[in-house]
Design a protein around this motif. Structure first.
Motif, PDB file in Angstrom:
ATOM      1  N   VAL A 130       2.755 -64.490  -2.735  1.00 45.75           N
ATOM      2  CA  VAL A 130       3.997 -64.781  -2.799  1.00 45.75           C
ATOM      3  C   VAL A 130       4.732 -63.666  -3.481  1.00 45.75           C
ATOM      4  CG1 VAL A 130       5.783 -66.466  -2.800  1.00 45.75           C
ATOM      5  CG2 VAL A 130       3.555 -67.164  -1.908  1.00 45.75           C
ATOM      6  N   LEU A 131       4.309 -63.631  -4.793  1.00 44.50           N
ATOM      7  CA  LEU A 131       4.778 -62.854  -6.017  1.00 44.50           C
ATOM      8  C   LEU A 131       5.254 -61.289  -5.207  1.00 44.50           C
ATOM      9  CD1 LEU A 131       3.164 -63.717  -9.400  1.00 44.50           C
ATOM     10  CD2 LEU A 131       5.704 -64.127  -8.618  1.00 44.50           C
ATOM     11  N   LEU A 132       4.129 -60.863  -4.722  1.00 45.33           N
ATOM     12  CA  LEU A 132       4.096 -59.542  -4.094  1.00 45.33           C
ATOM     13  C   LEU A 132       5.210 -59.609  -2.686  1.00 45.33           C
ATOM     14  CD1 LEU A 132       0.384 -58.308  -4.666  1.00 45.33           C
ATOM     15  CD2 LEU A 132       2.436 -57.609  -5.890  1.00 45.33           C
ATOM     16  N   SER A 153      10.040 -57.723 -11.781  1.00 46.14           N
ATOM     17  CA  SER A 153       9.611 -59.017 -12.549  1.00 46.14           C
ATOM     18  C   SER A 153       8.175 -59.566 -11.724  1.00 46.14           C
ATOM     19  CB  SER A 153      10.607 -59.956 -12.478  1.00 46.14           C
ATOM     20  OG  SER A 153       9.986 -61.166 -12.561  1.00 46.14           O
ATOM     21  N   ALA A 154       8.264 -59.620 -10.303  1.00 45.21           N
ATOM     22  CA  ALA A 154       7.436 -60.076  -9.471  1.00 45.21           C
ATOM     23  C   ALA A 154       6.000 -59.399  -9.584  1.00 45.21           C
ATOM     24  CB  ALA A 154       8.202 -60.581  -8.256  1.00 45.21           C
ATOM     25  N   LEU A 155       6.269 -57.868  -9.411  1.00 47.66           N
ATOM     26  CA  LEU A 155       5.209 -57.189  -9.683  1.00 47.66           C
ATOM     27  C   LEU A 155       4.478 -57.190 -11.031  1.00 47.66           C
ATOM     28  CD1 LEU A 155       3.515 -54.945  -8.681  1.00 47.66           C
ATOM     29  CD2 LEU A 155       5.031 -53.344  -9.045  1.00 47.66           C
ATOM     30  N   ARG A 156       5.510 -57.271 -12.037  1.00 43.60           N
ATOM     31  CA  ARG A 156       4.815 -57.179 -13.355  1.00 43.60           C
ATOM     32  C   ARG A 156       3.971 -58.611 -13.424  1.00 43.60           C
ATOM     33  NH1 ARG A 156       9.557 -57.186 -15.823  1.00 43.60           N
ATOM     34  NH2 ARG A 156       9.269 -55.007 -15.986  1.00 43.60           N
ATOM     35  N   LYS A 199      12.674 -46.323  -3.890  1.00 41.09           N
ATOM     36  CA  LYS A 199      12.523 -47.570  -3.159  1.00 41.09           C
ATOM     37  C   LYS A 199      11.043 -47.457  -2.540  1.00 41.09           C
ATOM     38  CE  LYS A 199      14.005 -49.973   1.264  1.00 41.09           C
ATOM     39  NZ  LYS A 199      15.161 -50.047   2.107  1.00 41.09           N
ATOM     40  N   GLN A 200      10.982 -46.005  -1.883  1.00 41.44           N
ATOM     41  CA  GLN A 200       9.727 -45.686  -1.364  1.00 41.44           C
ATOM     42  C   GLN A 200       8.601 -45.811  -2.267  1.00 41.44           C
ATOM     43  OE1 GLN A 200       9.174 -44.976   1.900  1.00 41.44           O
ATOM     44  NE2 GLN A 200       7.045 -44.993   1.665  1.00 41.44           N
ATOM     45  N   ALA A 201       8.694 -45.368  -3.484  1.00 40.53           N
ATOM     46  CA  ALA A 201       7.819 -45.166  -4.514  1.00 40.53           C
ATOM     47  C   ALA A 201       7.349 -46.760  -4.744  1.00 40.53           C
ATOM     48  CB  ALA A 201       8.141 -44.588  -5.822  1.00 40.53           C
ATOM     49  N   PHE A 202       8.241 -47.755  -5.017  1.00 37.69           N
ATOM     50  CA  PHE A 202       8.044 -49.003  -5.398  1.00 37.69           C
ATOM     51  C   PHE A 202       7.425 -49.445  -3.928  1.00 37.69           C
ATOM     52  CE2 PHE A 202       8.853 -53.461  -6.010  1.00 37.69           C
ATOM     53  CZ  PHE A 202       8.618 -53.412  -7.334  1.00 37.69           C
TER      54      PHE A 202
END
Lengths: 1072, 612
Positions: free
Chosen positions: B397-399, B417-420, B447-450
């Motif tokens: 869910v975080l991802l 923050s979610a990825l962290r 955006k693409q890199a993320f």
């Protein structure tokens, strides 16, 4: 009503008014001057009567003075009327009645004389039955009655016996007839000891079966057990011992051919496969050594050894004219051909008749049957297949020293293991034992209220106790999937009960030449009520024996435990029958029955089934008087309806049943759940299936009773067929019971009995019957075509739907590809060594990898490209076989010469096709690892790809040379999991079988009477003595599939059928 | 005569009424819908019937495992040629006669129909009596979520499918055509949105996370919405997403956030999550939101998916493993990532429980191990480990939150923050600066890199959990990732052989020794991630007796090379054989054919698409 009452009064008075008596004495003997016991003697026109005693003597009080007419009647003797002067002793000699016109035929809630029948009834009586020993009632009627086809699904002991009367109308519904034993419906005629059977009557048209309304649509088989006889106590013993052998073995590859084929297969696949092969069986150069190995003959090992069975029957009858009884005990032990299979049945039969007074009679019968069936069989759910006896490799090669690697993925591992298992071991591990005890008791009270009016009340009780034990050893899939690779045991205990309560009122009378009778009745029937308890435990010690396991379920871990109450099915009925006869010349029967069944929703429960029949005795007409060669000639015409409600209970409503089968495991505990009570989607609209039968026929007795018989034409239509229809899986179900469409059966039946020679010392008679039936699908559920699957190979089978049903055509049409030989080198232009592909000539359709094995190349099976699109697809199929025979029948000879008797009975089926799955799966590697094949594909016959040095030949010319004499395609055309149904596997199933041949010798009475015997006969019989057929499998008389042991929609499949044995029998009949 | 008529009528009346009574046959073992939905206890047992269909081969080994390969993460071994088994599904070569297709299809619709039945019963019987009853409301939510799950899987594997939301009854139209995935998903999402507020958190349910709960349903809404907002394959073999996709990404974002806000929790230690599963421990408010409950004797986790254990005399039984990770996946991990040793097992246990190297073709999911089950399964055991199977974790869910946020607003603080949270758990706190903060900063450049970071993160986080296929499809990355994996493996082999190229620093061989002091003679690797500059001494090499304390070597990237053809090893050629485009531009046919008997029973309404 008033008039009727008056009439009754009058009749009653008449007997009292003229009561003035005198005594008449006499003696009755048979044609050999032996006294006849139990002959009925009646003063004509009165109810005054008696029976002869053991010495044939009788005394009778007769009313009035002067001459008096006495009527003598006795079963299977001609009825005689003798005029006595009323004072001197009467001597009467009765003559055997060969015409059987006087025979009493059971017609449901009563009896009728054969000559009075308006409907079609085929019968087989005691004399025929007593001569040949049979281990079941069904065997007794095989091939003997026209229009009655008896198929034993396979040769397994206790195997299902399929009886079809006039083809059977239903499509997927159970088409078996209704079985009535002494008035009580039973599930299977296996429940009755063959030695106890007195007569079997088969009601074939609605005129006779409509009285059974609801359940009579497929005909009714009425079995009457031997009845009590008064007089001197008679003890008889009938027994036989039997040896069973496998009459036919299929020829498999020799050990050398076996390794050669496996080598070639490996060579065709890859070097890795060749390396593996060498690991197991040695290198190619050494394979010659296998020529000197004998190898295991698995067919012999598994079911080829002779096995024995025996049957003993002891019966005692006796009593007085007022109270008589009969008792019979039978033991039948039957070893199956397969080790560990067999059954044992014990029957006890007791009958008591007591006349409480002249007007009150009491009858009691009880039957107890104890059955133990061993073995899981080879079809249905058993893990052993007959095919294992063919495909198991004859030699182990070097495999014995290979250590098992238990990892690897599940199916691979299982297959690998299985490939190394001795099939006999697998049979041991798939242990099954079924025990059942059934007790049936009937009491009947008959009250002759008035001379012509009688009331009968019958109450019957049926109790059953069953126990089924199933053990799965570590080698079985069940143990592997659910039992942690350890033994697993299941016990099901069940008890069932049923009852029947019938009340009938019978009125019979005649005024002048008008005879009439009326029967009215009511019946309630409840069956299948009961309780069952299922227990399953697993993780038993690996070495536990099944017997110990079942005796100590506590040694395992309890797994499942369920109890179920069965509400059963109930039937409430009202019925009536009226008959009218004028001068025995014109006969009319009207029948109606209303049945209410709990199998349908309220509002759909009741069905009304009327029938009418008319008969005309032409021989009684004046214009026939001069035709001397006609003794009796009767024309019959009938029309009627009968119903069918044979389906599971509660299919009309949504119900839930708790279960713990593969539940969810919240909290690490199995959580029981409410599932649907049926795997079929409920259908509240289901209603009675109705069969309309129309029948026209002749009964004739000709040439001074030398030739008798019957000819019948019928046309039966079954509408609102109860079909377990395939429905899309998206419903959550795969099937639903529906009333769908209409089928019809038209046919002709002829039965002939001829007395060829009738001399004092030598009698010879012959019988012949033939039935021609044409079954047709008249209508389907709005569609004109429906595919069906025999499912013998599950989803492995290339394009699974191998049966078709078309409107306007018959059922049992096999649908598949058409064999077109094989690709030859001439079909190819070239070989490309880089792509390793053969290039087809233009215009030659490619099979590609359609068959799952080696793809298009010389030697691969060719399939006809029916739609001409150049590729082989599912569209290249057509009807390639038809399972229903054109005609079937039987004929036999009976001879008596002095004290010898001889009998031979043949039966045949003609014009049907058999779908020989063995021909497919045994001529390729199908689901085997290093398996064997049939000799059909030996290296002389098949197209080969390796040369003498074991090298792969790819060059077209070389390949052509190598295979100049090849007669059959390469078995490697097909993939290991891809059987293909093509026309090659459809075979003519016609056969003629000498079903039994029997020779008996009765010791002269003079000799045996010294030791108190009245009869001593020894005989020898061979059952399944000879078989003429072109069929290449074990036996053409098969019908078994994987899904259920018999499926009506896909008949004619020979899949893992237990081979029918040949039996040699020696028997003894003794009467004291 | 009149009297007689009256008597007869009365008689007939009595007879008929007693007949009516006689003509009922009701067994106390069978129950009406009114009964089975009439109490909380019974209604639970009825809903259990839907759950029970998880405990079938169709789910345990088929749908949950075999149907989800082969991707860039998990793969199953493929045979030399198609064999009409599960291997053909792995290699995209499935035909309409594959029996597994029917097994799963039937089981799915069986479950859907049972769920429909339960929905009807709960609404018409249970909730009609007691509309606010928390147990009934949760059961309704469970029922709808189960139905949604099965449709989700059906659509992922078969595309548009027949859609039915009422229990089957006689008279229904059974011959339903396919309904579009968009329509079905929208229905399911709204269906769950409707019931979600009335459901209970796992902590308030009997059996906690083994029962479908509110937090899982929130996550499921997000998952379904992401599918609805993603790509899928159309029968014309194009990958497209619907015009309104952003609405659903937004919805996923809302619900993912919803869960994070309402039920915040710290992620437990990564290894512990699976250790708990192996030990039958089901912590509340932890990582796993919902897992399928198997009781001992059932379930295939750690039989076909887990560390291989060979059967022997030891008490743990035999556990095979169908599912492995390619070298590309193993080497994609940061070597300090704590998830790597948990996810990828380089060893297995032989019949004497001695550790053995698994080999480059058998890197197994290390998350599950049958030897850790609380009471040993027994020497003869194989299947039926009783280990539960996770359907959704909090980190998922975080991802999804990070991904949806990025899709709508780019790599915002919320997304980061979610990825962290997920990254922090993966690394020791001492490395957070570099592995978490710097990493997030670098992937937040665009955006693409993320997005690419999310694609990678989900691979590392869920390896072996068989979610990859669904992700790759909705991202339209299936074909690209397959081609990339195959090309990379080929290059690894070539590099190992030549010693040059992008992958030449990877180990051509792995070298190991054994720790003879441990019971399992544990394997100690000399090199796990790189090729040593100087190869260590090899035992018995060059001559027997040499280097008695030396190492044993195991062909690693070199095993990807076929020296005969000087090209890729057979493994590379076979594993994704049904997809031949090495550029990854042609769409991959991940949709399966309908089984032949599904076609025939539909009487022509259903036909195969996608060129089957």
């Amino acid at each position: 009503m008033k008039n009727y009452f008056f009439l009754l009064m009058l009749l009653m008075c008449s007997t009292t008014l003229f009561a003035q008596t005198r005594q008449i004495k006499g003696k009755v003997t048979d044609e050999n001057d032996a006294p006849l016991f139990g002959v009925s003697v009646v003063v004509a026109g009165s109810k005054q009567g008696t029976q002869t005693d053991a010495n044939g003597n009788f005394k009778l009080d007769a009313p009035g003075t002067g001459k008096v007419s006495l009527v003598f009647s006795f079963t299977s003797y001609k009825r005689v009327t003798v005029v006595s002067d009323g004072t001197s002793e009467v001597q009467v000699k009765l003559e055997k009645d060969v015409t059987a016109l006087e025979d009493v035929v059971v017609v449901g809630y009563g009896t009728s004389k054969r000559k009075d029948l308006t409907g079609t009834v085929s019968s087989i009586g005691g004399p025929e039955l007593s001569k040949i020993p049979v281990s079941s009632a069904a065997e007794a009627i095989t091939g003997r009655l026209p229009g009655v086809q008896v198929t034993t699904t396979d040769g397994a002991p206790g195997a299902e016996i399929v009886i079809r009367i006039r083809g059977g109308g239903s499509v997927s519904q159970d088409n078996s007839p209704l079985y009535i034993v002494d008035g009580f419906p039973v599930n299977s005629i296996n429940d009755i000891a063959p030695a106890d059977i007195a007569t079997i009557d088969i009601l074939k048209d609605a005129a006779t079966s409509a009285i059974y309304g609801a359940r009579g649509a497929n005909g009714v088989v009425i079995i009457t057990t031997k009845s009590a006889k008064p007089g001197k106590t008679t003890i008889s013993y009938n027994g036989f011992v039997q040896a069973r052998t496998l009459p036919r073995e299929l020829e498999v590859l020799s050990p050398y051919e076996f390794v050669l084929a496996n080598y070639e297969y490996a060579r065709l696949r890859s070097q890795t496969d060749v390396d593996n092969f060498s690991k197991y069986f040695g290198v190619y150069e050494d394979l010659e050594l296998y020529k000197y190995q004998k190898g295991t003959n698995w067919q012999k090992e598994l079911f080829g050894k002779p096995v024995f069975s025996q049957q003993h029957n002891l019966s005692i009858t006796g009593g007085t004219t007022k109270t008589k009884f009969s008792f019979s005990a039978t033991n039948n032990t039957d070893q199956g051909l397969m080790p560990g299979s067999g059954y044992q049945r014990n029957y006890l039969n007791f009958k008591l008749n007591h006349d409480a007074s002249n007007s009150l009679k009491f009858d009691f019968t009880s039957r107890f049957v104890n059955t133990v069936i061993d073995g899981a069989g080879s079809s249905g759910t058993s893990s052993f297949r007959i095919g294992d006896a063919i495909t198991t490799r004859p030699v182990n090669g070097l495999a014995d020293i290979i250590e098992l690697d238990p990892t690897g993925t599940d199916d691979d591992y299982e297959q690998f293991l299985k490939s190394l298992i001795n099939p006999s071991k697998l049979i041991e591990q798939d242990y099954r034992k079924r025990l059942s005890n059934t007790l049936n008791m009937n009491v009947a009270l008959t009250w002759a209220i008035l001379k012509d009016l009688s009331f009968r009340s019958e109450f019957g009780l049926d109790l059953g106790m069953g126990q089924a034990k199933r053990y799965y050893g570590p080698l079985t899939g069940e143990s592997r999937n659910a039992g942690g690779n350890l033994p697993l045991g299941e016990i099901t205990n069940s008890n069932t009960r049923g009852y029947r309560f019938t009340n009938t009122l019978n009125y019979k009378s005649h005024i002048g030449k008008h005879d009439f009778s009326v029967l009215g009745g009511q019946e309630i029937l409840a069956t299948g009520m009961g309780f069952s308890e299922f227990n399953r435990a697993k993780y038993f010690a690996e070495n536990i024996q099944p017997e110990n396991l079942f005796a100590n379920m506590t040694l395992g871990t309890p797994d499942r435990h369920t109890t179920t109450v069965f509400a059963g099915a109930k039937l409430a009925s009202f019925f009536g029958r009226a008959t009218y006869q004028y001068d025995s010349r014109y006969l009319l029967t009207l029948t109606a029955r209303a049945d209410g069944s709990t199998k349908f929703a309220a509002g759909k429960q009741w069905g009304l089934f009327p029938a009418a029949a008319f008969a005309w005795r032409m021989s009684s007409e004046e214009f026939m008087e001069d035709v001397k060669w006609v003794d009796d000639l009767k024309f019959r015409l009938s029309y009627g309806e009968a119903g069918n409600n044979r389906l599971d209970n509660d299919l009309f409503r949504v119900l839930f049943q708790p279960t713990d089968n593969r539940p969810i495991g919240f909290g690490d505990v199995a959580q029981p759940y409410y599932g649907y009570s049926s795997s079929l989607l409920p259908n509240p609209l289901i209603a009675w299936e109705t069969t309309i039968t129309r029948n026209a026929g002749f009964d004739f007795t000709l040439f001074n009773s030398r030739l008798s018989g019957g000819l019948d034409l019928y046309w039966n239509t079954t509408k609102d067929l109860l079909v377990e229809s395939d429905i899309p899986q998206i419903t959550g179900f795969s099937r639903q019971q529906q009333n769908v469409g209409q089928t019809s059966n038209k046919g002709v039946e002829l039965a002939l009995n001829a007395v060829l020679i009738q001399k004092k010392d030598f009698q010879l008679s012959a019988n012949f019957n033939i039935g021609i039936n044409k079954a047709k699908i008249d209508r389907l559920d709005g569609v004109n075509e429906k595919p069906f699957m025999s499912n013998w190979a599950g989803t492995d089978l290339k394009t699974q739907d191998d049966y078709r049903v078309y409107v306007g055509q018959t059922i049992g049409l096999m649908y598949g590809y058409v064999t077109d030989g094989m690709y030859t080198t001439a079909d190819f232009d070239s070989y490309n060594p880089v792509t390793r592909a053969y290039v087809l000539k233009a215009g030659v359709p490619s099979i590609g990898s359609f068959l799952g094995g080696i793809s298009t190349r010389p030697g691969v099976t060719k399939i006809k490209d029916l739609n001409g699109d150049g590729v082989i697809t599912a569209a290249d199929r057509q009807i390639i076989g038809s399972a229903l025979p054109k005609h079937s029948g039987g004929f036999g000879l009976n001879a008596v010469f002095r004290n010898f008797d001889f009998m031979a009975q043949f039966n045949w089926v003609y014009g049907n096709d058999i779908y020989n799955t063995g021909k497919i799966s045994f001529n390729q590697f199908y689901r085997t690892t290093y398996g064997n094949m049939l000799n059909t594909v030996n290296s002389d016959n098949r197209f080969k790809y390796i040369d003498a040095a074991g090298n792969l030949v790819t060059d077209l010319t070389e390949l052509g040379k190598l295979n100049a004499n090849a007669t059959i395609w390469s078995p490697f055309s097909f993939g290991n999991a891809t059987p293909v149904f093509h026309s090659w596997a459809v075979e003519d199933g016609s056969f003629l079988r000498l079903n039994n041949v029997s020779l008996g010798y009765s010791l002269p009475k003079k000799v045996i009477s010294r030791v108190g015997m009245t009869k001593l006969r020894i005989y020898a019989t061979v059952y399944n003595a000879l078989l003429w057929t072109k069929y290449s499998g074990y036996d053409p008389e098969v019908s078994s599939t994987r899904s259920s042991s018999y499926s009506q929609l896909t008949p004619g499949v020979d899949y893992s059928s237990y081979p029918k044995s040949r039996n040699y029998t020696l028997g003894l009949n003794v009467t004291f | 005569m009149k009297k007689l008529f009256i008597i007869l009528t009365i008689f007939a009346g009595v007879t008929l009424s007693s007949c009516k009574k006689f003509l009922t046959a009701d067994s106390p073992s069978l129950f009406t819908p009114e009964y089975v939905f009439g109490s909380e206890t019974d209604a639970k047992k009825t809903v259990n019937s839907v759950y029970a269909l998880f405990n079938q081969d169709a789910y345990t080994s088929r749908l949950s495992n075999n149907f989800t390969g082969n991707t860039d993460v998990e793969y199953g071994g493929v045979a030399a040629s198609p064999d009409n088994s599960r291997r053909d599904i792995w290699s995209f070569e499935c035909t309409p006669t594959n029996a597994d297709l029917l097994t799963v299809w039937n089981n799915a619709y069986n479950a859907i129909n049972r769920a429909n039945e339960c929905e009807k019963g709960l609404m018409e019987v249970s909730l009609a009596k007691d509309p606010t009853n928390a147990v009934y409301n949760n059961l309704l939510g469970e029922t709808r979520a189960l139905r949604a799950l099965w449709y989700y899987w059906l659509m992922n594997h078969w595309g548009d499918v027949p859609f039915k939301t009422t229990p089957s009854r006689a008279g229904d139209n059974f011959y339903l055509a396919r309904t579009g995935r968009d329509t079905i998903l929208t229905f399911l999402i709204n269906d769950l949105i409707d019931i979600e507020p009335k459901m209970s958190w796992a902590e308030n349910l009997d059996y906690g996370i083994e029962r479908i709960n509110r937090e899982f349903v929130i996550g499921l809404i997000a998952r379904l919405s992401m599918m609805r907002g993603g790509y899928w394959l159309y029968p014309d073999m194009t990958m497209k997403r619907k015009d309104d996709y952003l609405t659903y990404i937004q919805l996923a974002n809302t619900y993912a956030k919803n869960l994070v806000d309402q039920k915040p929790r710290a992620l437990p230690d990564f290894a512990t999550v699976f250790m708990n599963q192996n030990k039958y421990i089901k912590p509340l408010n932890s990582d796993i939101l919902y897992e399928v409950a198997f009781h001992p004797g059932f379930g295939d986790v750690a039989w076909n998916n887990g560390i291989r254990v060979d059967g022997g005399t030891h008490p743990y039984g035999a556990g095979s493993n169908y599912l492995s990770f390619p070298l590309t996946y193993y080497h994609s991990f940061d070597t300090l990532d704590k998830r790597l040793p948990v996810t990828c097992s380089l060893i297995y246990f032989d019949k004497d429980l001695i550790q053995q190297p698994a080999g480059s073709g058998s890197i197994a999911p290390g998350k599950w191990n049958r030897m850790l089950v609380p009471s040993s399964l027994g020497p003869a055991s194989a299947k039926g480990t009783g280990i539960n199977w996770s359907v959704m974790r909090y980190s998922d869910v975080l991802l999804l939150l990070a991904e949806s946020e990025n899709e709508i607003n780019g790599p915002t603080a919320v997304a980061q923050s979610a990825l962290r949270k997920v990254r922090q758990r993966a690394f020791d706190a001492s490395q957070w600066t570099d592995k978490v903060e710097n990493y997030i900063t670098s992937v937040s450049s665009s955006k693409q890199a993320f997005f690419n970071a999310i694609v990678n993160e989900r691979a590392w986080e869920f390896g072996g959990e068989c979610l990859r296929k669904y992700d790759l499809a909705r991202w339209n990355l299936f074909s690209k990732k397959i081609a990339e994996t195959r090309n990379a493996l080929t290059e690894m082999g070539i590099a190992a052989n030549s010693g040059t190229g992008a992958y030449s620093q990877l180990p051509d061989y792995l070298y190991y020794k054994r720790d003879s002091t441990t019971v399992s003679k544990n394997i100690i690797w000399f090199n796990k991630f790189t090729k040593p500059a100087v190869a260590p001494p090899i035992i018995n090499s060059p001559a027997p007796g040499d280097n008695p304390n030396g190492y044993t070597r195991l062909s690693w990237t070199l095993s990807m090379y076929n020296s005969t053809t000087a090209g890729p090893a057979a493994f590379i050629l076979n594993t994704w054989r049904g997809y031949t485009d090495n550029t990854g531009s042609a769409p991959l046919r991940y949709i399966l054919p309908l089984h032949n008997s599904v076609l025939s029973s539909s009487q022509g309404v259903l036909q195969n698409q996608y060129g089957y």
